[in-house]
Design a protein around this motif. Structure first.
Motif, PDB file in Angstrom:
ATOM      1  N   GLY A 105       2.229  -9.307   0.009  1.00 25.87           N
ATOM      2  CA  GLY A 105       3.077  -8.740  -1.026  1.00 25.87           C
ATOM      3  C   GLY A 105       2.421  -8.680  -2.386  1.00 25.87           C
ATOM      4  N   THR A 106       1.557  -9.637  -2.686  1.00 24.63           N
ATOM      5  CA  THR A 106       0.898  -9.636  -3.997  1.00 24.63           C
ATOM      6  C   THR A 106      -0.353  -8.770  -4.019  1.00 24.63           C
ATOM      7  OG1 THR A 106      -0.173 -11.729  -3.340  1.00 24.63           O
ATOM      8  CG2 THR A 106       1.792 -11.874  -4.727  1.00 24.63           C
ATOM      9  N   VAL A 107      -0.997  -8.581  -2.876  1.00 25.59           N
ATOM     10  CA  VAL A 107      -2.149  -7.669  -2.823  1.00 25.59           C
ATOM     11  C   VAL A 107      -1.674  -6.218  -2.914  1.00 25.59           C
ATOM     12  CG1 VAL A 107      -4.000  -6.775  -1.352  1.00 25.59           C
ATOM     13  CG2 VAL A 107      -3.672  -9.243  -1.579  1.00 25.59           C
ATOM     14  N   TRP A 108      -0.650  -5.893  -2.126  1.00 27.54           N
ATOM     15  CA  TRP A 108      -0.085  -4.535  -2.170  1.00 27.54           C
ATOM     16  C   TRP A 108       1.161  -4.547  -3.058  1.00 27.54           C
ATOM     17  CZ3 TRP A 108      -2.422  -6.111   2.468  1.00 27.54           C
ATOM     18  CH2 TRP A 108      -3.425  -5.276   2.963  1.00 27.54           C
ATOM     19  N   LEU A 109       1.035  -5.040  -4.239  1.00 28.06           N
ATOM     20  CA  LEU A 109       2.182  -5.261  -5.114  1.00 28.06           C
ATOM     21  C   LEU A 109       2.713  -3.944  -5.692  1.00 28.06           C
ATOM     22  CD1 LEU A 109       4.015  -7.356  -6.517  1.00 28.06           C
ATOM     23  CD2 LEU A 109       2.317  -7.449  -8.358  1.00 28.06           C
ATOM     24  N   ARG A 110       4.002  -3.677  -5.426  1.00 23.91           N
ATOM     25  CA  ARG A 110       4.730  -2.559  -6.022  1.00 23.91           C
ATOM     26  C   ARG A 110       3.958  -1.245  -5.940  1.00 23.91           C
ATOM     27  NH1 ARG A 110       9.432  -3.482  -5.557  1.00 23.91           N
ATOM     28  NH2 ARG A 110       9.954  -1.930  -7.142  1.00 23.91           N
ATOM     29  N   MET A 111       3.553  -0.874  -4.731  1.00 20.73           N
ATOM     30  CA  MET A 111       2.866   0.401  -4.545  1.00 20.73           C
ATOM     31  C   MET A 111       3.811   1.547  -4.923  1.00 20.73           C
ATOM     32  SD  MET A 111      -0.027  -0.727  -3.529  1.00 20.73           S
ATOM     33  CE  MET A 111      -0.824   0.794  -3.066  1.00 20.73           C
ATOM     34  N   ASP A 112       3.306   2.472  -5.762  1.00 24.74           N
ATOM     35  CA  ASP A 112       4.182   3.568  -6.198  1.00 24.74           C
ATOM     36  C   ASP A 112       4.132   4.720  -5.209  1.00 24.74           C
ATOM     37  OD1 ASP A 112       1.813   4.925  -6.641  1.00 24.74           O
ATOM     38  OD2 ASP A 112       1.788   4.496  -8.795  1.00 24.74           O
ATOM     39  N   TYR A 113       4.893   5.767  -5.479  1.00 23.80           N
ATOM     40  CA  TYR A 113       4.998   6.895  -4.557  1.00 23.80           C
ATOM     41  C   TYR A 113       4.174   8.077  -5.056  1.00 23.80           C
ATOM     42  CZ  TYR A 113       8.167   4.556  -1.433  1.00 23.80           C
ATOM     43  OH  TYR A 113       8.692   3.688  -0.508  1.00 23.80           O
ATOM     44  N   ASP A 114       2.937   7.761  -5.461  1.00 20.03           N
ATOM     45  CA  ASP A 114       1.937   8.769  -5.807  1.00 20.03           C
ATOM     46  C   ASP A 114       0.969   8.856  -4.637  1.00 20.03           C
ATOM     47  OD1 ASP A 114       0.677  10.439  -8.140  1.00 20.03           O
ATOM     48  OD2 ASP A 114      -0.975   9.278  -7.252  1.00 20.03           O
ATOM     49  N   GLN A 115       0.285  10.011  -4.482  1.00 24.41           N
ATOM     50  CA  GLN A 115      -0.576  10.213  -3.329  1.00 24.41           C
ATOM     51  C   GLN A 115      -1.732   9.213  -3.241  1.00 24.41           C
ATOM     52  OE1 GLN A 115      -2.430  14.069  -3.358  1.00 24.41           O
ATOM     53  NE2 GLN A 115      -3.426  13.773  -5.352  1.00 24.41           N
ATOM     54  N   ARG A 116      -2.121   8.632  -4.379  1.00 24.23           N
ATOM     55  CA  ARG A 116      -3.195   7.646  -4.338  1.00 24.23           C
ATOM     56  C   ARG A 116      -2.759   6.364  -3.623  1.00 24.23           C
ATOM     57  NH1 ARG A 116      -3.244   5.767 -10.720  1.00 24.23           N
ATOM     58  NH2 ARG A 116      -1.085   4.983 -10.761  1.00 24.23           N
ATOM     59  N   SER A 117      -1.459   6.175  -3.434  1.00 21.36           N
ATOM     60  CA  SER A 117      -0.958   4.982  -2.757  1.00 21.36           C
ATOM     61  C   SER A 117      -0.776   5.184  -1.256  1.00 21.36           C
ATOM     62  CB  SER A 117       0.377   4.543  -3.367  1.00 21.36           C
ATOM     63  OG  SER A 117       0.220   4.169  -4.714  1.00 21.36           O
ATOM     64  N   ILE A 118      -0.947   6.434  -0.805  1.00 16.54           N
ATOM     65  CA  ILE A 118      -0.669   6.704   0.616  1.00 16.54           C
ATOM     66  C   ILE A 118      -1.578   5.877   1.530  1.00 16.54           C
ATOM     67  CG2 ILE A 118      -0.802   8.461   2.433  1.00 16.54           C
ATOM     68  CD1 ILE A 118       0.260  10.497   0.451  1.00 16.54           C
ATOM     69  N   GLN A 119      -2.893   5.936   1.291  1.00 15.43           N
ATOM     70  CA  GLN A 119      -3.799   5.199   2.167  1.00 15.43           C
ATOM     71  C   GLN A 119      -3.598   3.684   2.068  1.00 15.43           C
ATOM     72  OE1 GLN A 119      -5.780   6.660   4.571  1.00 15.43           O
ATOM     73  NE2 GLN A 119      -5.874   4.521   5.235  1.00 15.43           N
ATOM     74  N   PRO A 120      -3.432   3.129   0.841  1.00 16.78           N
ATOM     75  CA  PRO A 120      -3.124   1.693   0.772  1.00 16.78           C
ATOM     76  C   PRO A 120      -1.842   1.311   1.517  1.00 16.78           C
ATOM     77  CG  PRO A 120      -3.889   2.448  -1.351  1.00 16.78           C
ATOM     78  CD  PRO A 120      -3.734   3.667  -0.495  1.00 16.78           C
ATOM     79  N   VAL A 121      -0.838   2.188   1.476  1.00 21.88           N
ATOM     80  CA  VAL A 121       0.399   1.893   2.201  1.00 21.88           C
ATOM     81  C   VAL A 121       0.138   1.879   3.710  1.00 21.88           C
ATOM     82  CG1 VAL A 121       2.670   2.828   2.828  1.00 21.88           C
ATOM     83  CG2 VAL A 121       1.990   2.690   0.433  1.00 21.88           C
ATOM     84  N   ILE A 122      -0.663   2.848   4.167  1.00 25.36           N
ATOM     85  CA  ILE A 122      -1.027   2.866   5.596  1.00 25.36           C
ATOM     86  C   ILE A 122      -1.777   1.584   5.960  1.00 25.36           C
ATOM     87  CG2 ILE A 122      -2.372   4.042   7.369  1.00 25.36           C
ATOM     88  CD1 ILE A 122      -1.860   6.678   5.847  1.00 25.36           C
ATOM     89  N   ASN A 123      -2.695   1.187   5.079  1.00 27.67           N
ATOM     90  CA  ASN A 123      -3.439  -0.058   5.314  1.00 27.67           C
ATOM     91  C   ASN A 123      -2.488  -1.257   5.394  1.00 27.67           C
ATOM     92  OD1 ASN A 123      -5.689   1.559   5.058  1.00 27.67           O
ATOM     93  ND2 ASN A 123      -6.215   0.855   2.995  1.00 27.67           N
ATOM     94  N   ALA A 124      -1.487  -1.280   4.512  1.00 28.78           N
ATOM     95  CA  ALA A 124      -0.528  -2.382   4.503  1.00 28.78           C
ATOM     96  C   ALA A 124       0.300  -2.404   5.788  1.00 28.78           C
ATOM     97  CB  ALA A 124       0.387  -2.262   3.287  1.00 28.78           C
ATOM     98  N   ILE A 125       0.677  -1.234   6.265  1.00 30.88           N
ATOM     99  CA  ILE A 125       1.433  -1.154   7.516  1.00 30.88           C
ATOM    100  C   ILE A 125       0.602  -1.717   8.670  1.00 30.88           C
ATOM    101  CG2 ILE A 125       2.351   0.456   9.231  1.00 30.88           C
ATOM    102  CD1 ILE A 125       3.272   2.206   6.873  1.00 30.88           C
ATOM    103  N   PHE A 126      -0.661  -1.324   8.738  1.00 32.08           N
ATOM    104  CA  PHE A 126      -1.543  -1.851   9.771  1.00 32.08           C
ATOM    105  C   PHE A 126      -1.689  -3.362   9.657  1.00 32.08           C
ATOM    106  CE2 PHE A 126      -5.882  -3.345  10.629  1.00 32.08           C
ATOM    107  CZ  PHE A 126      -5.919  -3.190  12.004  1.00 32.08           C
ATOM    108  N   PHE A 127      -1.931  -3.823   8.429  1.00 29.98           N
ATOM    109  CA  PHE A 127      -2.133  -5.250   8.217  1.00 29.98           C
ATOM    110  C   PHE A 127      -0.890  -6.040   8.615  1.00 29.98           C
ATOM    111  CE2 PHE A 127      -1.927  -9.132   5.705  1.00 29.98           C
ATOM    112  CZ  PHE A 127      -3.198  -9.662   5.864  1.00 29.98           C
ATOM    113  N   GLY A 128       0.289  -5.577   8.183  1.00 29.05           N
ATOM    114  CA  GLY A 128       1.522  -6.293   8.478  1.00 29.05           C
ATOM    115  C   GLY A 128       1.772  -6.444   9.961  1.00 29.05           C
ATOM    116  N   GLY A 129       1.522  -5.376  10.726  1.00 29.17           N
ATOM    117  CA  GLY A 129       1.753  -5.450  12.175  1.00 29.17           C
ATOM    118  C   GLY A 129       0.654  -6.162  12.923  1.00 29.17           C
ATOM    119  N   ALA A 130      -0.603  -5.758  12.661  1.00 29.93           N
ATOM    120  CA  ALA A 130      -1.735  -6.266  13.440  1.00 29.93           C
ATOM    121  C   ALA A 130      -1.986  -7.750  13.205  1.00 29.93           C
ATOM    122  CB  ALA A 130      -2.988  -5.455  13.112  1.00 29.93           C
TER     123      ALA A 130
END
Length: 640
Positions: free
Chosen positions: A396-421
């Motif tokens: 939560g602190t590494v991916w803190l408050r990711m906004d809804y701009d396109q530059r956050s898309i890949q980090p959000v995908i990374n966070a989804i992978f990290f959270g599940g895997a």
């Protein structure tokens, strides 16, 4: 201890049911209770027991037990003794109907009251205490006894009689003051080693066996604790007409003299069978007198051991003379007469007392026991909850408050992978707790308490609330700090996928640990499997370009891939992202004219379609079921 008058008194109370009789004596405030069958086990005999295996080096047949005979009467305790490698454990396993080794050829007859008992009948009449104490460390002495009695199919005691018998056994074996103490875990001190051995014995006596097998019951104990354990066993044998057969390595003089009979082995052959009191006369007749002021057991072991003898050939010749002397002795002839008489009398076997308790009661009892273990044993789930809490804070602190701009898309995908895997990867921390449960299951399954299916179902049920708790706690922190789709349905769908991820990951741990019940091996293989699932779950390489071999062999059975798909759809199907100040959109979607990216455009890059949540959940449940069924099958097939 007991609220009875302290003056000497003696009463006898007879209580009868259709099959079982109980006799209770009250003397000096101490209760002793005897469990008697309508038809008791009078004798246990074996003749011509021979075990042959293949030599690991040459492949030639190798005899590890050679024509062993013996007879034990009700109330007697027999010691199997000899140097290391003499075959005493192999003989104990043969007598207890356990596997000796892979592809071993076993010959000879083993009879109870002169009859061959069926496997089910034999299990009802016998119990086996392992050399290693397979006890659940977070239970108390009383709880251990309670659950052993609840799981037993060998008696039909009422609840009141069961509680009375538990208290009696605890008192008889000197554990009253420890009744409410835990057995002990790696981080919580419990009862002593000698007390654990006594508890191991009485946890089997509670099932009312007529024949008790003990594998090295004094292993790791000092001489005082050893004699204490054997003394309690001897008293129980006398009071309950119990037959006890016990392998033992090097007892003290005091411990040795507690045994009624001795079977002395060396090189897989008998060198003496008879009373402990008759040893001196027999070896005097062979010109091998027992020295004064020396432990007779130590002398006999030195006599039987040729591995460390200075004159090896002389020692071999001496041992051969002792063996021939035994075969030609009056004791050997008397043994043959006793065996013939016992086998020809053909007394009836004890009446069956198996209860009709259902599979569901077995499962409920195991779940109850596992629940107590899990909330007391911080290693099982407490440390894991703390570990996942730390992981959630970090994420939560590494991916803190990711906004809804396109530059956050890949980090959000990374966070989804990290959270599940990584949530599933960290399930390897369950390996040691499951291996402890499995060791206890193996012991109890051998003693006929319950089967692999009941164990696996109870193990699955008890894990669910903790996995859900972990999923909720992790999500409350990581989901909102990372600013994933901020809706209630988005949050609970995330929790669902994380929960299913953990259920599947723990089921994988159970399967691998069932096949390879060695901590380092199970840990390494589970970690390797999770690493493989990470590689082919669609994040590292999208499904469209994934190598054909990995796609069709592994990706479709990869539970992480369905979790990743589900989380991706949950996040992006209804989300939109801005394209930045220059309006240069990374993904071309129908919203490009508005300088926005529809989340579906991200899903299209991975070839993920919406509307498949039910199908993916069904596949995940199928994978979980497959893991559990395979794990059950493995436990059914594997004997150890």
């Amino acid at each position: 201890m007991w609220p009875f008058a302290s003056r000497p008194a003696k009463e006898a109370i007879e209580k009868r049911t259709n099959l079982v009789s109980y006799s209770t004596d009250i003397e000096d405030g101490v209760v002793t209770e005897t469990h008697l069958m309508n038809n008791d086990v009078k004798n246990f005999t074996w003749k011509g027991v021979t075990v042959t295996v293949k030599d690991s080096k040459t492949g030639a047949p190798k005899v590890i037990l050679d024509n062993i005979d013996g007879v034990v009467q009700a109330g007697e305790i027999l010691a199997l003794m000899g140097p290391s490698g003499c075959g005493k454990t192999s003989l104990l396993n043969v007598l207890a109907r356990r596997d000796v080794s892979v592809a071993a050829k076993v010959e000879g007859t083993v009879l109870i009251n002169g009859n061959v008992a069926s496997t089910s009948s034999f299990r009802e009449m016998t119990s086996y205490v392992e050399q290693e104490d397979a006890l659940i460390g977070s239970l108390t002495v009383m709880e251990t006894m309670y659950f052993a009695a609840r799981l037993s199919h060998k008696n039909t005691l009422t609840k009141a009689a069961r509680i009375r018998r538990i208290s009696t056994l605890i008192a008889s074996f000197g554990l009253t003051n420890q009744a409410n103490n835990i057995i002990g875990t790696p981080i919580r001190k419990g009862i002593s080693g000698g007390q654990k051995r006594r508890l191991s014995v009485i946890s089997q006596l509670i099932t009312a066996p007529k024949i008790l097998f003990l594998d090295e019951p004094t292993s790791g104990l000092d001489s005082t604790a050893s004699s204490e354990v054997i003394s309690f066993v001897k008293n129980a044998a006398k009071k309950n007409n119990l037959i006890v057969i016990c392998s033992i390595h090097q007892p003290s003089t005091t411990t040795f003299q507690l045994f009624d009979k001795l079977l002395l082995l060396s090189g897989g052959r008998s060198h003496y069978f008879g009373s402990v009191a008759g040893i001196q006369d027999h070896f005097n007749s062979l010109n091998q007198p027992l020295p004064l002021h020396m432990n007779p057991a130590e002398f006999l072991l030195d006599l039987m051991n040729t591995d460390f003898a200075r004159g090896h050939e002389d020692a071999e010749a001496r041992l051969s003379n002792i063996h021939r002397g035994w075969l030609n002795s009056e004791l050997a002839k008397d043994l043959d007469t006793q065996i013939t008489s016992a086998q020809s009398n053909n007394l009836p076997l004890p009446d069956s007392t198996s209860s009709t308790r259902s599979f569901f009661i077995d499962v409920a009892t195991l779940v109850h026991r596992s629940f107590i273990k899990s909330y007391r044993d911080v290693v099982a789930y407490g440390i894991r909850i703390a570990m996942y809490f730390g992981l959630a804070v970090m994420m939560g602190t590494v991916w803190l408050r990711m906004d809804y701009d396109q530059r956050s898309i890949q980090p959000v995908i990374n966070a989804i992978f990290f959270g599940g895997a990584f949530m599933s990867f960290m399930a390897v921390a369950y390996v040691p707790a499951f291996l402890e449960d499995r060791a206890n299951f193996v012991k109890e399954r051998h003693n006929g308490l319950y089967g692999a299916t009941a164990f696996m179902v109870s193990n699955f049920i008890i894990g669910l609330p903790y996995q859900f708790l972990i999923s909720i706690l992790f999500s409350i922190i990581a989901y909102w700090l990372s600013n994933f789709r901020p809706t209630a349905d988005g949050f609970f769908l995330w929790v669902m996928w994380l929960f299913l991820d953990l259920v599947a990951a723990e089921s994988l741990v159970v399967l691998v640990s069932s096949i390879f019940p060695i901590f380092v091996v199970a840990l390494a293989l589970t970690a390797f499997a999770n690493g493989l699932w990470m590689c082919v779950d669609g994040f590292m390489v999208t499904p469209a370009i994934l190598n054909v071999f990995y796609k069709y062999v592994f990706s479709y059975i990869d539970y992480q891939s369905y979790v990743f798909k589900g989380m991706m759809v949950n996040q992006f199907a209804e989300s939109t992202y801005t394209c930045g100040s220059k309006c240069e959109c990374m993904y071309v979607t129908p919203l490009a004219a508005e300088c926005k990216i529809a989340g579906q455009g991200v899903l299209d890059q991975y070839d993920y379609n919406t509307g498949n949540t039910g199908k993916w959940v069904g596949i995940l449940l199928g994978i979980v079921l497959g893991y559990r069924m395979l794990g059950t099958l493995v436990l059914m097939v594997k004997k150890h």
